[in-house]
Design an enzyme around this catalytic site. Structure first.
Site, PDB file in Angstrom:
ATOM      1  N   GLY A  11       0.831  -1.200   0.000  1.00 15.56           N
ATOM      2  CA  GLY A  11       0.000   0.000   0.000  1.00 15.56           C
ATOM      3  C   GLY A  11       0.866   1.250   0.000  1.00 15.56           C
ATOM      4  O   GLY A  11       1.920   1.265   0.636  1.00 15.56           O
ATOM      5  N   GLY A 108       6.901  -2.932   3.646  1.00 17.08           N
ATOM      6  CA  GLY A 108       6.645  -3.421   5.000  1.00 17.08           C
ATOM      7  C   GLY A 108       6.970  -4.901   5.096  1.00 17.08           C
ATOM      8  O   GLY A 108       7.847  -5.403   4.377  1.00 17.08           O
ATOM      9  N   GLY A 110       5.393  -7.711   4.173  1.00 22.04           N
ATOM     10  CA  GLY A 110       5.225  -8.532   2.956  1.00 22.04           C
ATOM     11  C   GLY A 110       6.397  -8.328   2.012  1.00 22.04           C
ATOM     12  O   GLY A 110       6.856  -9.271   1.344  1.00 22.04           O
ATOM     13  N   THR A 111       6.912  -7.123   1.985  1.00 20.04           N
ATOM     14  CA  THR A 111       8.032  -6.793   1.096  1.00 20.04           C
ATOM     15  C   THR A 111       9.298  -7.522   1.544  1.00 20.04           C
ATOM     16  O   THR A 111      10.073  -7.995   0.724  1.00 20.04           O
ATOM     17  CB  THR A 111       8.263  -5.264   1.105  1.00 20.04           C
ATOM     18  OG1 THR A 111       7.003  -4.631   0.927  1.00 20.04           O
ATOM     19  CG2 THR A 111       9.219  -4.838   0.022  1.00 20.04           C
ATOM     20  N   ASP A 132       0.734   2.255   9.023  1.00 17.91           N
ATOM     21  CA  ASP A 132       0.279   1.529  10.221  1.00 17.91           C
ATOM     22  C   ASP A 132       1.311   1.547  11.348  1.00 17.91           C
ATOM     23  O   ASP A 132       0.989   1.202  12.480  1.00 17.91           O
ATOM     24  CB  ASP A 132      -0.045   0.071   9.877  1.00 17.91           C
ATOM     25  CG  ASP A 132      -1.233  -0.059   8.923  1.00 17.91           C
ATOM     26  OD1 ASP A 132      -1.823   0.986   8.571  1.00 17.91           O
ATOM     27  OD2 ASP A 132      -1.561  -1.187   8.532  1.00 17.91           O
ATOM     28  N   ARG A 202     -24.417  14.561  19.194  1.00 11.25           N
ATOM     29  CA  ARG A 202     -24.336  13.226  18.607  1.00 11.25           C
ATOM     30  C   ARG A 202     -23.110  12.451  19.105  1.00 11.25           C
ATOM     31  O   ARG A 202     -22.208  13.003  19.734  1.00 11.25           O
ATOM     32  CB  ARG A 202     -24.311  13.333  17.081  1.00 11.25           C
ATOM     33  CG  ARG A 202     -25.591  13.946  16.538  1.00 11.25           C
ATOM     34  CD  ARG A 202     -25.516  14.140  15.062  1.00 11.25           C
ATOM     35  NE  ARG A 202     -25.896  12.937  14.332  1.00 11.25           N
ATOM     36  CZ  ARG A 202     -25.955  12.862  13.008  1.00 11.25           C
ATOM     37  NH1 ARG A 202     -25.660  13.896  12.269  1.00 11.25           N
ATOM     38  NH2 ARG A 202     -26.318  11.756  12.419  1.00 11.25           N
ATOM     39  N   MET A 209      -7.258   3.678   9.837  1.00 10.22           N
ATOM     40  CA  MET A 209      -6.577   2.476   9.350  1.00 10.22           C
ATOM     41  C   MET A 209      -5.645   1.906  10.423  1.00 10.22           C
ATOM     42  O   MET A 209      -5.402   2.525  11.451  1.00 10.22           O
ATOM     43  CB  MET A 209      -5.804   2.785   8.082  1.00 10.22           C
ATOM     44  CG  MET A 209      -6.692   2.863   6.846  1.00 10.22           C
ATOM     45  SD  MET A 209      -5.693   3.073   5.367  1.00 10.22           S
ATOM     46  CE  MET A 209      -6.957   2.966   4.096  1.00 10.22           C
ATOM     47  N   ARG A 211      -4.273  -2.236  10.383  1.00 14.86           N
ATOM     48  CA  ARG A 211      -4.873  -3.573  10.367  1.00 14.86           C
ATOM     49  C   ARG A 211      -4.804  -4.279  11.705  1.00 14.86           C
ATOM     50  O   ARG A 211      -5.812  -4.636  12.279  1.00 14.86           O
ATOM     51  CB  ARG A 211      -4.128  -4.441   9.365  1.00 14.86           C
ATOM     52  CG  ARG A 211      -4.681  -4.343   8.003  1.00 14.86           C
ATOM     53  CD  ARG A 211      -4.310  -5.570   7.223  1.00 14.86           C
ATOM     54  NE  ARG A 211      -4.579  -5.292   5.845  1.00 14.86           N
ATOM     55  CZ  ARG A 211      -3.654  -4.925   4.979  1.00 14.86           C
ATOM     56  NH1 ARG A 211      -2.403  -4.860   5.335  1.00 14.86           N
ATOM     57  NH2 ARG A 211      -3.996  -4.653   3.747  1.00 14.86           N
ATOM     58  N   GLU A 260      -9.339   0.070  12.564  1.00 14.86           N
ATOM     59  CA  GLU A 260     -10.162  -0.797  11.702  1.00 14.86           C
ATOM     60  C   GLU A 260     -10.123  -2.283  12.087  1.00 14.86           C
ATOM     61  O   GLU A 260     -11.058  -3.019  11.837  1.00 14.86           O
ATOM     62  CB  GLU A 260      -9.738  -0.647  10.243  1.00 14.86           C
ATOM     63  CG  GLU A 260      -8.302  -1.075   9.989  1.00 14.86           C
ATOM     64  CD  GLU A 260      -7.843  -0.916   8.547  1.00 14.86           C
ATOM     65  OE1 GLU A 260      -8.665  -0.677   7.663  1.00 14.86           O
ATOM     66  OE2 GLU A 260      -6.629  -1.037   8.324  1.00 14.86           O
TER      67      GLU A 260
END
Ligand code: F6P
Length: 456
Positions: A11, A108, A110-111, A132, A202, A209, A211, A260
């Protein structure tokens, strides 16, 4: 070292161009050519291998602007499959044809997995990025705390923590480029939603974001939300209802920030009721904030709204908003530009010094401030070779108050006290309502860079 490659994977974040810029500047000084590989690992696997020379004659191309978000060389969530012999062969062939002496991967966790395999063919270094803020360790040795029940297959699970508090100087990779800008965006949104919540009495639930890590939600504390919910700490509906009722009673509006990936007491991710996955297999969260609104609609007493919303249904008091991809986009603020350019430069230095499978890191200590160092990528792996997203350490969050802890405040201060530069503010004044924006078409970096693309 004559020629290195650089790619951006996963991302995007606002600080990718700044990292590339820092790397190219350092490479210019060392007389190293830098080839930008397009669309992350996807470009390396593409038979045509689209690429761009980023520093002809050792000076950066003008399109490389460290103040612009996104990445001029594009990114993708395609990762090298480390179990695929074919992937590695193809990537290895392309790297050889490009005559690269080294590769910088900006990404990150995964890289890193893809990079590790490539590191067997040529020196590779990671320059970290992720909004993140989950690439790093709370302290050295943290991955050893992950366990697998004896004989069990499948992913490892977090075991007992060896430390119940944190020393800020022990944190490996204090903050990742992109995080500060994401928080900057979130804080402005939360601050603006507050006044609507106040005017209309309200309850606003704002989803940010992150994860598996609640750092962005924690950073939102600068906007003074009443409650912060992070993925690391399961939401207890009873505690939440009590807290919301008490605050609403006092001030007739409540602002809740929710990460999230937030979970229920059963460990289920509240925002992933019908899980969808991105190409890298990550869960795409549909609506943690909506889930919290649903929970509160059921549990809050209608009497709570008797005084403030007599002529409107109580349920209309609750609303949810996602900050969404605005957190990942646009101009990086000063802190991110500083960290990213230095980390990009550090990555080049590491390659030039002969390192491989190494990560450039940002360290902090009260005496030295921020410094740039490195660690072996394998130090992020647990005993089974997995890299886990860095979680918000329990000492940074006060679960009883559902708020940032005092150590959490100490953690944020070095990053944010001077994170916004005068130019970040001046930019708004000078450029956003420039009359030229009305008459000129948007000039996309993708079209500009297309003119420079070469293929193998
Ligand atoms: O990993 C970074 C991140 O921004 C997460 O916080 C978020 O869940 C995800 O990317 C969104 O990714 P996509 O670009 O696939 O919507």
């Amino acid at each position: 070292m004559k020629r290195i490659g650089i790619l951006t994977a996963g991302g995007d974040t606002p600080a990718l161009n700044a990292t590339i810029y820092g790397a190219v500047q350092r490479a210019n000084a060392l007389k190293i050519e830098v080839v930008g590989l397009l669309r992350g690992y996807a470009g390396l696997l593409d038979p045509q291998v689209p690429h761009v020379l980023l520093n002809p004659l050792y000076s950066s191309i003008p399109e490389l602007d460290p103040c612009k978000g996104g990445t001029l060389i594009g990114s993708s969530r395609t990762y090298l499959d480390h179990n695929s012999h074919e992937h590695l062969q193809v990537a290895g062939r392309h790297v050889a044809k490009l005559q690269l002496d080294g590769l910088i991967c900006i990404g990150g966790d995964g890289t890193i997995n893809g990079m590790q395999q490539l590191a067997e063919m040529l020196p590779c270094v990671l320059a970290p990025k992720t909004i993140d803020n989950d690439l790093g360790l709370n302290y050295p040795g943290e991955p050893d705390e992950w366990q697998r029940p004896q004989g069990a297959e499948g992913p490892s699970v977090r075991g007992v923590r060896s430390r119940d508090t944190l020393r800020l100087e022990d944190i490996i990779n204090y903050a990742t480029p992109g995080f500060a800008t994401a928080v900057f965006v979130v804080v402005q949104m939360v601050e603006r939603l507050r006044t609507t919540a106040e005017s209309h009495h309200r309850i606003a639930v704002v989803e940010v974001m992150g994860r598996q890590s609640g750092y962005i939600a924690l950073g939102a504390a600068y906007a003074q939300p009443d409650i912060i919910l992070i993925p690391e700490v399961p939401v207890d509906p009873h505690q939440l209802t009590q807290q919301v009722s008490r605050i609403y009673d006092q001030q007739q509006n409540v602002v809740i920030v929710v990460g999230e990936g937030v979970r229920g007491v059963d460990g289920r991710e509240l925002g992933a009721a019908e899980p969808a996955f991105d190409p890298a297999g990550n869960v795409k969260y549909a609506g943690a904030a909506d889930a919290i609104v649903g929970m509160l609609e059921q549990s809050l007493s209608p009497d709570l709204f008797l005084e403030t919303r007599r002529f409107e249904p109580g349920s209309s008091a609750l609303f949810s908003r996602k900050v969404g991809h605005t957190q990942r986009g646009g101009r990086p603020i000063l802190f991110d530009r500083f960290a990213a350019t230095q980390l990009g430069g550090k990555a080049v230095e590491l390659l030039a010094a002969g390192y491989s499978n190494e990560i450039a890191t940002l360290q902090y200590s009260a005496t030295d401030g921020f410094t740039f160092r490195s660690i072996a990528a394998n130090r992020l792996r647990d005993r089974w070779g997995e890299i886990h997203p860095r979680e918000v350490h329990p000492s940074l969050y006060d679960a009883g108050r559902m708020q940032l802890s005092s150590l959490g405040m100490e953690y944020l201060k070095p990053i944010f006290t001077r994170a916004v530069g005068a130019d970040d503010v001046e930019y708004m004044r000078r450029e956003v309502f420039d009359a030229g924006c009305l008459s000129n078409r948007y000039q996309s970096i993708n079209s500009d860079i297309r003119r420079r693309i070469r293929y193998l």
